[in-house]
Design a protein around this motif. Structure first.
Motif: not given
Length: 289
Positions: A85-110
């Motif tokens: 309702m604040k009309q802004q991009v804020a708060g907590t994003l909850r993400v699930g990631a498979s093992n390889f993706f979590a290790r090799n992609k997620m840190p850069k994406l986040l």
């Protein structure tokens, strides 16, 4: 019941162990036991039964644990709605990631997303793709990055495909594979089926597996150090051009590939934070990260 009681029951139901639940909640074991006893006194029923290892819930306790989980989801939903309702991009994003993706992609994406939206926080869970599929089905996460095709009737977007290949420290022929030392690793059922189906469509004998490891990254290091070959997705060995890699083929002549998807619910796109993240992912070449 208080919010802390919902969390306690949910943690107990998930772990079936008082010690593990106490660690998850950052409580002492006596404090957790005392809170359980207070709830039992309030409702006038036994909620859990202690076993030699862990606990089990009574029917009354199980009913209350299901209620607690619903209330936690409702609490999360209202918090997300208020942020939105604040009309802004804020708060907590909850993400699930498979093992390889979590290790090799997620840190850069986040990291890249955080640079653009500094008021965002993340809760990330990782594991097998099958577990990440269950997480998105249960609304435990907003978005799941999943390797392989799972039953899903909402929104998903293909991020990339990768070849399944033989990776070897030395040159080889297809005829020589059954006699060569193979390194195998623990993986999810879908990947295991791909590998086994291909192998037994090509060879009558079992592979000569002489090393078994728990993770594909460990398997890769074994290959790099000349201990044998393995069958895996080619992105795992992309940083090692010195290895000999050859793709696997279907009987039709097509290369065997595995897809990585982004799963999410259409309803969640009403949230600023989820829409911003999905739109952000669409701008990237995730495979090349």
């Amino acid at each position: 019941m208080k919010f802390q009681d919902w969390e306690m029951l949910d943690a107990l139901y998930a772990t079936e162990n008082i010690t593990q639940a106490a660690k998850r909640l950052f409580l002492s074991q006596p404090t957790l036991t005392s809170r359980i006893q207070s709830l039992e006194a309030y409702y006038g029923v036994k909620l859990i039964i202690r076993k030699q290892r862990g606990i089990t819930f009574t029917p009354e306790g199980e009913e209350l644990a299901h209620h607690a989980r619903k209330m936690l989801h409702e609490q999360i939903r209202i918090e997300e709605k208020l942020h939105n309702m604040k009309q802004q991009v804020a708060g907590t994003l909850r993400v699930g990631a498979s093992n390889f993706f979590a290790r090799n992609k997620m840190p850069k994406l986040l990291r890249l997303f955080k640079q653009k939206y500094p008021n965002v926080e993340f809760q990330v869970v990782t594991g097998w793709s099958s577990e990440m599929h269950r997480r998105i089905l249960n609304h435990d996460v907003h978005i799941s990055f999943i390797k392989g095709d799972y039953s899903w009737h909402d929104r998903k977007e293909l991020l990339y495909e990768e070849e399944i290949c033989i990776a070897s420290p030395w040159e080889f022929t297809w005829e020589s594979l059954p006699e060569m030392p193979r390194i195998d690793y623990h993986t999810d059922e879908k990947m295991r089926n791909i590998v086994d189906n291909w192998w037994y469509s090509q060879y009558k004998q079992n592979p000569d597996i002489n090393i078994w490891v728990s993770q594909v990254e460990t398997c890769k290091e074994m290959i790099v150090n000349g201990l044998g070959y393995a069958i895996l997705a080619n992105l795992v060995v992309r940083p090692h051009p010195e290895l000999v890699t050859k793709p696997l083929y279907h009987p039709t002549g097509d290369i065997i590939t595995r897809k990585t998807w982004m799963y999410y619910q259409e309803d969640s796109m009403q949230m600023n934070i989820v829409k911003a993240f999905v739109d952000f992912i669409r701008t990237l070449d995730v495979k090349s990260l």
